[in-house]
Design a protein around this motif. Structure first.
Motif, short mmCIF file in Angstrom:
data_model
loop_
_atom_site.label_atom_id
_atom_site.label_comp_id
_atom_site.label_asym_id
_atom_site.label_seq_id
_atom_site.Cartn_x
_atom_site.Cartn_y
_atom_site.Cartn_z
N ALA A 290 38.00 41.77 35.75
CA ALA A 290 39.20 42.50 36.14
C ALA A 290 40.33 41.52 36.44
O ALA A 290 40.12 40.51 37.11
N LEU A 291 41.52 41.82 35.93
CA LEU A 291 42.70 41.00 36.18
C LEU A 291 43.84 41.91 36.62
O LEU A 291 44.16 42.88 35.94
N SER A 292 44.43 41.60 37.76
CA SER A 292 45.56 42.39 38.25
C SER A 292 46.43 41.51 39.13
O SER A 292 45.96 40.52 39.71
N LEU A 293 47.71 41.88 39.23
CA LEU A 293 48.62 41.14 40.10
C LEU A 293 48.16 41.19 41.54
O LEU A 293 48.32 40.23 42.31
N SER A 294 47.60 42.32 41.95
CA SER A 294 47.09 42.51 43.31
C SER A 294 46.11 43.68 43.28
O SER A 294 45.99 44.37 42.27
N TYR A 295 45.43 43.89 44.40
CA TYR A 295 44.45 44.97 44.50
C TYR A 295 44.67 45.74 45.79
O TYR A 295 44.65 45.15 46.88
N GLU A 296 44.87 47.05 45.66
CA GLU A 296 45.00 47.89 46.84
C GLU A 296 43.68 48.01 47.58
O GLU A 296 43.65 48.17 48.80
N ARG A 297 42.61 47.96 46.84
CA ARG A 297 41.27 47.96 47.43
C ARG A 297 40.36 47.15 46.51
O ARG A 297 40.70 46.92 45.35
N PRO A 298 39.21 46.70 47.00
CA PRO A 298 38.35 45.84 46.19
C PRO A 298 37.94 46.49 44.88
O PRO A 298 37.64 47.67 44.82
N SER A 299 37.95 45.69 43.82
CA SER A 299 37.50 46.15 42.51
C SER A 299 35.98 46.07 42.44
O SER A 299 35.36 45.18 43.03
N ARG A 300 35.37 46.99 41.70
CA ARG A 300 33.93 46.98 41.51
C ARG A 300 33.49 46.04 40.39
O ARG A 300 32.29 45.87 40.16
N ALA A 301 34.45 45.45 39.68
CA ALA A 301 34.10 44.53 38.59
C ALA A 301 33.29 43.35 39.13
O ALA A 301 33.45 42.93 40.29
N ASP A 302 32.43 42.79 38.30
CA ASP A 302 31.60 41.67 38.75
C ASP A 302 32.39 40.36 38.78
O ASP A 302 31.97 39.40 39.44
N ARG A 303 33.51 40.33 38.08
CA ARG A 303 34.38 39.15 38.10
C ARG A 303 35.81 39.63 38.31
O ARG A 303 36.33 40.40 37.49
N LEU B 290 45.77 31.32 33.32
CA LEU B 290 44.95 32.34 33.96
C LEU B 290 44.23 33.19 32.92
O LEU B 290 43.03 33.46 33.04
N VAL B 291 44.95 33.62 31.89
CA VAL B 291 44.35 34.45 30.86
C VAL B 291 43.30 33.67 30.07
O VAL B 291 42.25 34.21 29.70
N ALA B 292 43.54 32.39 29.85
CA ALA B 292 42.55 31.57 29.15
C ALA B 292 41.23 31.57 29.90
O ALA B 292 40.15 31.73 29.31
N GLY B 293 41.29 31.44 31.21
CA GLY B 293 40.07 31.49 32.01
C GLY B 293 39.47 32.87 32.06
O GLY B 293 38.24 33.05 32.05
N ALA B 294 40.32 33.88 32.10
CA ALA B 294 39.84 35.26 32.16
C ALA B 294 39.07 35.65 30.91
O ALA B 294 38.22 36.55 30.95
#
Length: 310
Positions: A40-53, A64-68
């Protein structure tokens, strides 16, 4: 009824940009239920993401995108400033277009199997263009003439061309989905109330909408599809936001707009047939499946559009 979805066994990890957005969070959750690993990639998170990364930052950041993209097999690019009122024209346009080009070009270089991106019904320009009296015709399809007067619509049109160029030059398949107004069922009912007060305000987009569950479905179908090349797809719910019959709406609010095919009952004014042919997608959810809100001006037909079933 929608065709059965077969998951691509070669897609083990998917990068979702804009992962904390309305569609993004729902897509992340659905992919996890499929058993897929998600970055998961986002500028910010209102609540925790369930993604494993989970990564935080700008999709326009090359490093950043290269690493993502590490170990990623497919990309769902949803990150964008979603309305022209949310940024000044220069910054908004640059942000949207550069992020899309960055994500798609790097994904292609890294050998990603395919990419799905969020375009918009506004890519045709007409819905946000007050100088455009109406679309060239209804139902809206992927070939309707473009008439753009704002930076956001232009950014979405550019994103579609970027995807086409990258597919053409690298062979990575891309699918750009032109989402209409997309919300949860409950929020769509609120939108129906507002639309009823001023129906003319959303005539240029054909009073179109999409249930969030159907948005997730079309994204999943696109990411697991076997299509090649680059495709732009219009999608819509199986009816409109208003309770009137579609022909009545057109007679009242768009009497001079050509209608290119018969419209039965509550037929939508966005033609999703290309999405049905390519992906097996047919929207399953209508706000009118619930009778919890009284916004009907006249009896609602149960007939569905032939656009959605043929």
């Amino acid at each position: 009824m929608a065709a059965t979805l077969a998951l691509d066994p070669e897609v083990h990890r998917i990068l979702v940009t804009g992962a904390d957005g309305k569609i993004g969070r729902a897509v992340v959750d659905a992919l996890l239920l499929d058993g897929t690993l998600v970055t998961a990639l986002s500028l910010s998170y209102e609540r925790p993401s369930r993604a494993d990364r989970v990564l935080t930052g700008d999709a326009g950041d090359a490093d950043l995108v290269a690493g993502a993209l590490d170990d990623v097999d497919a990309v769902v690019h949803l990150a964008a400033i979603p309305h022209p009122t949310l940024a000044n024209p220069y910054d908004g346009f640059r942000s949207n277009v550069s992020a899309t080009f960055n994500v798609l070009s790097q994904a292609a270089t890294r050998g990603v199997r395919r990419a799905v991106l969020a375009s918009s019904i506004n890519a045709i320009g007409v819905p946000l263009n007050a100088k455009a009296a109406a679309p060239a015709y209804f139902p809206l399809d992927e070939l309707v003439p473009i008439d753009i007067a704002d930076w956001y619509s232009l950014s979405k049109q550019c994103d579609e061309h970027s995807a086409a160029m990258i597919s053409r030059s690298t062979g990575m398949p891309t699918v750009a989905i032109r989402f209409p107004h997309t919300e949860s069922h409950e929020r769509l009912l609120e939108s129906a109330r507002r639309t009823l007060a001023n129906p003319e305000d959303t005539m240029r987009e054909g009073w179109s909408y999409l249930d969030l569950r159907d948005a997730v479905d079309v994204v999943r179908r696109a990411i697991h599809s076997t299509v090649t090349g680059s495709h732009v797809l219009q999608v819509s719910a199986p009816d409109t936001l208003l309770a009137q019959q579609t022909t009545t709406l057109l007679e009242s609010y768009a009497p001079g707009v050509p209608v290119r095919q018969p419209l039965k009952g509550s037929a939508p004014l966005v033609d999703s047939s290309r999405a049905r042919v390519l992906l097996g997608f047919t929207a399953q959810h209508s706000i009118w499946e619930s009778e919890t809100v009284a916004v009907h001006d006249e009896p609602r037909s149960t007939e569905r559009s032939e656009t959605m079933t043929r």
